[in-house]
Design an enzyme around this catalytic site. Structure first.
Site, PDB file in Angstrom:
ATOM      1  N   ASP A  11       0.866  -1.176   0.000  1.00  0.00           N
ATOM      2  CA  ASP A  11       0.000   0.000   0.000  1.00  0.00           C
ATOM      3  C   ASP A  11       0.900   1.223   0.000  1.00  0.00           C
ATOM      4  O   ASP A  11       1.785   1.341   0.858  1.00  0.00           O
ATOM      5  CB  ASP A  11      -0.890   0.013   1.251  1.00  0.00           C
ATOM      6  CG  ASP A  11      -1.992  -1.032   1.169  1.00  0.00           C
ATOM      7  OD1 ASP A  11      -2.152  -1.646   0.092  1.00  0.00           O
ATOM      8  OD2 ASP A  11      -2.696  -1.239   2.178  1.00  0.00           O
ATOM      9  N   ASP A 130     -13.768  -5.122  -2.407  1.00  0.00           N
ATOM     10  CA  ASP A 130     -13.729  -5.172  -0.943  1.00  0.00           C
ATOM     11  C   ASP A 130     -15.138  -5.512  -0.492  1.00  0.00           C
ATOM     12  O   ASP A 130     -16.093  -4.842  -0.889  1.00  0.00           O
ATOM     13  CB  ASP A 130     -13.347  -3.801  -0.358  1.00  0.00           C
ATOM     14  CG  ASP A 130     -11.981  -3.338  -0.840  1.00  0.00           C
ATOM     15  OD1 ASP A 130     -11.120  -4.197  -1.111  1.00  0.00           O
ATOM     16  OD2 ASP A 130     -11.771  -2.109  -0.941  1.00  0.00           O
TER      17      ASP A 130
END
Lengths: 251, 193
Positions: A11, A130
């Site tokens: 990330d 997600d």
């Protein structure tokens, strides 16, 4: 025989690697290019880089980072985060990315998947989803897990495949950051619904969890971040263990 | 040694250039016919969709030019597929260097194939120092069937050509530029042999 893939995920925020636990509480985990080189030399099959504070200004920096990564590693990598246009994708692929991952924007603009598949080919379009288990079903969440939708994970995955997604990257928000294992049941169901590769994400804590996810359904790859970034699991060791368990793995 | 990488607007040519650079070999991304035909070796990359790639080649007049090249030419992924007669992807007439059609994987396997698969029955100097059943990185929905000109095989539901060779033309379905240290050996072999 096609091997199962182990994918460290980086990330990226302001050109640094961070890892969110349940998508908040970010902790600095190092320089992305150095991490990429390390992983590439130490058995990772592929890398994913997510630009977690994607803005227009940041887009250029991220393309530059992709270019730098491409100069330094000899394995494939996917980039994602805030991708909203054909031009965004074009720049990232030209910077050396092999695939792009699209998420919220695709849910709001499903035609974007068709558009990318037509121009760049399905093989470089990863649809990241997600999702969270609420009231007996899995629902898709947007904007890094902050906004709930009424869309079911399985319906959306199915539609994404029909529209030209080449791969699904499914993150269970219930499992992400817990280190208690992947969402094996949901992944197994997902693998029965779509006929494109699936990357499992969220929940990796122990070697056993990787073993579990590859044995439970037809899952093609497992993605994790902090367990690799903080060296709680060494990728080479993990892969030897998986191979000993008769999972097809590239050593 | 001058290597030309054919630039016809089909993605990820930069990775090939960087891979060669890591091996100490400078290369030129170009669509200039004069530059290409005077280079020692040529790489014909390609990622994307067959019919749009062929349109781009035609637009630059490279569709007639490439089959007439005399130096070693390495087609990678879609580049290999485009060297065949015809592709089922967009029902596309291709460069007709290899007498084969390019077919889509049947849905008994996940399509596209993405990841590291083994290569075997290795037959040419491109695979010098590469072990049988070595892993290479592949990402594709279409494949070249086994041919008399097949020089490496992979299996994904069926056995198919993962490398083909005819005269000065060689095509590989996998991405040597993304296949780790073993992919680098293959690029080195192409440069040196």
């Amino acid at each position: 025989m096609l091997a199962k893939r182990i994918i460290p995920c980086l990330d990226i925020k302001d050109s640094r690697t961070v890892k969110g636990v349940n998508f908040v509480d970010l902790v600095d985990a190092g320089d992305p290019v150095e991490l990429a080189k390390y992983y590439s030399a130490n058995g990772a099959d592929e890398l994913v880089f997510l630009d977690i504070n994607a803005t227009k200004e940041n887009r250029k920096t991220f393309a530059k980072l992709a270019d730098e990564i491409s100069q330094n590693i000899n394995i494939p990598f996917t980039v994602g985060g805030g991708i909203k246009s054909v031009e965004d994708v074009d720049v990232l692929l030209k910077s050396g990315a092999d695939k792009v991952s699209i998420n919220s924007y695709a849910v709001k603009n499903p035609d974007f998947i068709n558009q990318l598949a037509t121009i760049f080919g399905t093989q470089c379009v990863v649809v990241a989803i997600d999702a969270k288990y609420v009231d007996n079903d899995w629902f898709v969440y947007l904007v890094g897990g902050r906004v709930k939708t009424d869309v079911s994970l399985f319906d959306w995955a199915n539609e994404a495949e029909d529209r030209g997604a080449g791969e699904i990257l499914f993150t269970s928000m219930d499992h992400d950051g817990t280190k208690n294992g992947f969402a094996c049941q949901a992944l197994e169901k997902l693998s029965q619904i779509v006929n494109i590769p699936i990357i499992a994400s969220g929940g990796a804590g122990k070697i056993e969890h990787f073993n579990e996810v590859f044995k439970s359904g037809n899952i093609d790859a497992a993605l994790a971040a902090s367990v690799f970034h903080f060296n709680e699991i060494g990728i080479k060791h993990l892969k030897v263990e998986l191979k000993n368990n008769n999972i097809p793995i590239r050593l | 040694m001058r290597i030309a990488i054919i630039d016809y607007g089909s993605g990820n040519t930069q990775s090939v250039k960087y891979a060669l650079k890591r091996l100490g070999c400078e290369s030129l991304l170009t669509s200039d016919k004069e530059v290409i035909s005077t280079s020692d070796k040529v790489i014909f990359p390609g990622v994307g969709q067959a019919s749009s790639a062929m349109s781009k080649l035609k637009f630059k007049g490279l569709d007639i030019f490439i089959p007439n090249l005399k130096q070693p030419v390495l087609g990678i992924c879609l580049g290999m597929q485009l060297m065949c007669n015809f592709s089922e992807e967009g029902n596309t007439d291709c460069l007709k260097i290899f007498d084969s059609n390019v077919k889509r994987f049947k849905s008994t396997v996940k399509v596209p194939q993405i990841g590291w698969n083994t290569v075997f029955d290795l037959k040419t100097s491109l695979f010098d120092s590469i072990n049988e059943n070595e892993y290479m990185y592949l990402v594709h929905s279409y494949y070249v069937p086994l041919l008399a000109t097949t020089v490496a095989t992979s299996n994904y539901g069926i056995n198919y050509s993962t490398a083909i060779k005819k005269n000065n033309f060689i095509g590989v379905q996998f991405h040597p530029e993304k296949s780790g240290s073993q992919g680098e050996v293959i690029l080195k072999n192409f440069i040196n042999n």
